[in-house]
Design a protein around this motif. Structure first.
Motif, PDB file in Angstrom:
ATOM      1  N   ALA A 112     -12.214  -1.993   1.272  1.00 39.43           N
ATOM      2  CA  ALA A 112     -13.132  -1.084   1.960  1.00 39.43           C
ATOM      3  C   ALA A 112     -12.841  -1.103   3.457  1.00 39.43           C
ATOM      4  CB  ALA A 112     -14.570  -1.497   1.693  1.00 39.43           C
TER       5      ALA A 112
ATOM      6  N   ASN B 119     -20.275 -11.056  -1.060  1.00 36.97           N
ATOM      7  CA  ASN B 119     -19.288  -9.991  -1.250  1.00 36.97           C
ATOM      8  C   ASN B 119     -18.074 -10.547  -1.997  1.00 36.97           C
ATOM      9  OD1 ASN B 119     -21.026  -8.373   0.213  1.00 36.97           O
ATOM     10  ND2 ASN B 119     -19.440  -7.547   1.542  1.00 36.97           N
TER      11      ASN B 119
ATOM     12  N   ARG C 182     -15.570  -2.128  -4.515  1.00 36.77           N
ATOM     13  CA  ARG C 182     -14.947  -2.154  -3.192  1.00 36.77           C
ATOM     14  C   ARG C 182     -14.982  -3.592  -2.671  1.00 36.77           C
ATOM     15  NH1 ARG C 182     -17.687   0.392   0.539  1.00 36.77           N
ATOM     16  NH2 ARG C 182     -16.082   1.604   1.615  1.00 36.77           N
TER      17      ARG C 182
ATOM     18  N   GLY D  35     -17.380  -3.969   1.635  1.00 35.79           N
ATOM     19  CA  GLY D  35     -17.369  -3.668   0.208  1.00 35.79           C
ATOM     20  C   GLY D  35     -18.666  -3.935  -0.512  1.00 35.79           C
ATOM     21  N   ASP D  36     -18.568  -4.017  -1.845  1.00 33.99           N
ATOM     22  CA  ASP D  36     -19.712  -4.217  -2.718  1.00 33.99           C
ATOM     23  C   ASP D  36     -20.048  -5.699  -2.830  1.00 33.99           C
ATOM     24  OD1 ASP D  36     -20.052  -1.436  -3.406  1.00 33.99           O
ATOM     25  OD2 ASP D  36     -18.245  -1.594  -4.634  1.00 33.99           O
TER      26      ASP D  36
END
Length: 357
Positions: free
Chosen positions: A17, A312, A346, A351-352
């Motif tokens: 990301a 993350n 991501r 990101g996720d």
């Protein structure tokens, strides 16, 4: 024997990301249930319902400072890039930098005002001169003295840019970086990297957690340069962890003790929060604590305070991936990362997220 090669994986470039999602709360959330070994797929907005009333979220309230500096050697006009690391005695700065050739004490670096991507720096703002005092053995940094009486945070606000991770490949910071590479609850300035699990939270999401009966309390850990540096040894036991400053206030200890006494779980938001709480628990029980920690959490590790973790997806062969694996097991985390890649989560700072229950 734990080897760093056990924490390698291959990530398609497209899943890194390079920018945050449109909304903080639009991130995906993978749930890992350690008791069953099963994975679930949710959104970060479903976090309150995935936790239990009586649990406690612990957040890291550090604030990222615009620590990335650019300029040139005054004597040669050769390009120079650096990163502000912290304060030294007498108002001097600790800075790490790179340029062509070997710089010497007594030289000056001319720092140009930070410009956003695609924008020219304001020509009306004068250059900031940094005088090189001495080279430090620690991290290869320099002690530099700014030729200005302006407080350092005000100088960095003008001359510094947000220190985005090196895997985000773009020139300059974008307008959204100063807001989005920062948690909404950031208070204490001092980090050169964001505690990225906290980037998903809005005040509204935290309020939803509180409304469900989940307490929210905070610690502080100022993320240092070492978070970007890969391990250079094969055996984990040979790695020397970088030191970072952190604090666990007495009121946070009281909230956590009350939560545990009533049977609630301590849910750390991010690996920095884990490191802070566990550093303050090394005598067996969590206590108010302030100072630098070089604690390296790696398997096998007995967690004394943290029960669950929101985090993350981390870089291969990183100390952060090792920490997460110490909590959930390397085998389960390896499986989770394969699933995340397959489902195109991501990765990294913007990101996720995953929730380890």
């Amino acid at each position: 024997m734990e080897l760093i090669s056990d924490y390698e994986y291959t990530l398609p470039q497209r899943l890194i990301a390079s920018a945050p999602p449109e909304e903080r709360t639009s991130a995906k959330l993978m749930v890992i249930r350690r008791d069953t070994g099963l994975f679930e797929h949710h959104g970060i907005t479903q976090l309150p319902g995935l936790l239990q009333p009586g649990d406690c979220l612990v957040i890291n309230n550090t604030r990222v400072i615009p620590a990335k500096l650019q300029g040139y050697r005054t004597s040669t006009e050769g390009k120079w890039e650096g990163l502000y690391l912290g304060q030294a005695e007498g108002g001097a700065w600790r800075v790490i930098g790179q340029t062509r050739g070997k710089i010497q004490p007594g030289e000056t670096i001319s720092i140009t005002p930070a410009g956003k991507e695609g924008e020219e720096a304001n020509p009306d703002i004068p250059l900031l001169e940094l005088e090189l005092i001495e080279r430090n053995s620690e991290e290869g940094s320099w002690t530099m003295r700014p030729r200005s009486e302006t407080p350092f945070l005000e100088l960095l606000d003008v001359y510094g840019a947000m220190p985005l991770p090196p895997y985000i490949k773009r020139e300059g910071e974008k307008p959204f970086d100063r807001e989005r590479y920062q948690t909404t609850y950031a208070e204490e300035p001092g980090s050169v990297a964001a505690p990225t699990a906290g980037l998903h939270f809005t005040p509204e999401l935290l309020d939803q957690c509180r409304q469900r009966g989940i307490e929210v309390t905070s610690v502080t850990l100022h993320v240092g340069l070492g978070t970007f540096r890969p391990m250079k040894v094969e055996r984990l036991e040979d790695h020397q962890m970088h030191a970072e400053w952190c604090e666990v206030p007495a009121e946070t200890v009281e909230v956590i003790q009350r939560t545990k006494a009533s049977g609630g779980k301590i849910v750390a938001v991010g690996t920095t929060t884990v490191r802070t709480l566990e550093s303050a628990s090394q005598e067996g029980e969590l206590k108010p604590w302030i100072g630098e920690t070089d604690l390296f959490i790696r398997p096998p590790y007995e967690f004394r305070t943290v029960d669950q973790l929101l985090t993350n997806f981390h870089l291969p062969k990183s100390t952060l991936l090792v920490l997460v694996s110490a909590l959930a097991g390397n085998k389960l985390i390896s499986q989770a990362y394969k699933v995340a890649i397959n489902k195109e989560y991501r990765f990294f700072s913007y990101g996720d997220a995953m929730l380890i229950l």
